[in-house]
Scaffold this motif. Structure first.
Motif, mmCIF file in Angstrom:
data_model
loop_
_atom_site.group_PDB
_atom_site.id
_atom_site.type_symbol
_atom_site.label_atom_id
_atom_site.label_comp_id
_atom_site.label_asym_id
_atom_site.label_seq_id
_atom_site.Cartn_x
_atom_site.Cartn_y
_atom_site.Cartn_z
ATOM 1 N N PRO A 284 0.838 -1.207 0.000
ATOM 2 C CA PRO A 284 0.000 0.000 0.000
ATOM 3 C C PRO A 284 0.867 1.248 0.000
ATOM 4 C CG PRO A 284 0.102 -0.922 2.193
ATOM 5 C CD PRO A 284 0.849 -1.885 1.309
ATOM 6 N N PHE A 285 0.367 2.289 -0.626
ATOM 7 C CA PHE A 285 1.163 3.501 -0.766
ATOM 8 C C PHE A 285 0.362 4.715 -0.321
ATOM 9 C CE2 PHE A 285 -0.767 2.452 -4.899
ATOM 10 C CZ PHE A 285 -1.628 3.526 -5.037
ATOM 11 N N SER A 286 1.064 5.802 -0.086
ATOM 12 C CA SER A 286 0.421 7.079 0.179
ATOM 13 C C SER A 286 0.136 7.761 -1.156
ATOM 14 C CB SER A 286 1.331 7.965 1.038
ATOM 15 O OG SER A 286 0.965 9.325 0.922
ATOM 16 N N ALA A 287 -1.109 8.174 -1.362
ATOM 17 C CA ALA A 287 -1.457 8.849 -2.609
ATOM 18 C C ALA A 287 -0.637 10.120 -2.786
ATOM 19 C CB ALA A 287 -2.952 9.177 -2.641
ATOM 20 N N ARG A 288 -0.346 10.788 -1.688
ATOM 21 C CA ARG A 288 0.479 12.003 -1.765
ATOM 22 C C ARG A 288 1.889 11.673 -2.259
ATOM 23 N NH1 ARG A 288 -2.822 13.506 2.603
ATOM 24 N NH2 ARG A 288 -3.807 15.540 2.297
#
Length: 229
Positions: free
Chosen positions: A105-109
């Motif tokens: 999972p990643f940070s959209a920012r």
């Protein structure tokens, strides 16, 4: 004035795609979305996005295959999404041609920041300091040499065709009347009919099509003139 960059998101999970779209649009990007890998290569050929966010695991056609095929005809920046962090080093080592990788999972920012960073880096490469070079998408016009490269291929243009293309490339998406194109294309004050401009544009379109098959950059606007997009 800089045009707004178009980001193509190829992601089969609707929730992840929606999050990316929302954050990218907040930063002012145009965003297109595909949820399947099957038609992705053809979409990139036809629409020529400025950036591609590409998931590795896609239905019908995986992201690695898409990336390799795209690299055969385009240098569009590609950010790949993977669900396994241990894949990143392997993928980078294999040289699939992607510009960056992010693990889920990643940070959209973080993804948006990576997109902005890669765009800055590639725009610096694609826009030389030399003011004699004008670039738009796959078109590169060298004013000093009077030379046109399209998709890295030399395209022989007449002086009038070169000036027509230059006028359009300098202002993408702006509709030019035939009169304004006539003044941009001829050094003297000769009288040229609209049919002459149409003939030059037809020849120019055919020459660009040979270097960029299945891609149409020049568009006629009924009753007004022409634009490039």
């Amino acid at each position: 004035m800089n045009t707004v960059a178009t980001i193509l998101v190829i992601e089969d999970e609707p929730k992840i795609a929606k999050i990316l779209v929302d954050f990218l649009q907040q930063e002012g990007f145009n965003v297109e979305v595909l949820h399947d890998g099957l038609g992705a290569v053809e979409h990139i050929k036809q629409h020529q996005p400025d950036f591609v966010i590409l998931d590795i695991m896609l239905p019908n056609k995986d992201g690695l295959s898409i990336c390799k095929e795209v690299r055969q005809f385009s240098a569009v920046p590609i950010l790949m999404l993977t669900a396994r962090i241990d894949e990143i080093d392997r993928l980078m080592g294999l040289g699939f041609g992607a510009d960056d990788y992010v693990c889920k999972p990643f940070s959209a920012r973080e993804v948006v920041a990576r997109v902005q960073a890669v765009l800055r880096r590639t725009q610096i490469k694609a826009s030389p300091i030399d003011p004699q070079v004008v670039t738009y998408k796959a078109i590169n016009l060298n004013l000093e040499r009077f030379q046109c490269l399209v998709n890295q291929q030399l395209v022989e243009l007449t002086p009038v065709e070169f000036r027509l293309l230059l006028a359009l490339v300098k202002k993408p998406r702006v509709v030019f009347s035939r009169d304004s194109l006539m003044h941009s294309s001829y050094d003297d004050d000769r009288i040229v009919s609209s049919r002459t401009i149409d003939s030059h544009m037809k020849n120019l379109r055919n020459k660009l099509a040979q270097a960029l098959p299945e891609t149409e950059l020049l568009h006629s606007v009924y009753g007004i003139g022409y634009k490039i997009e």
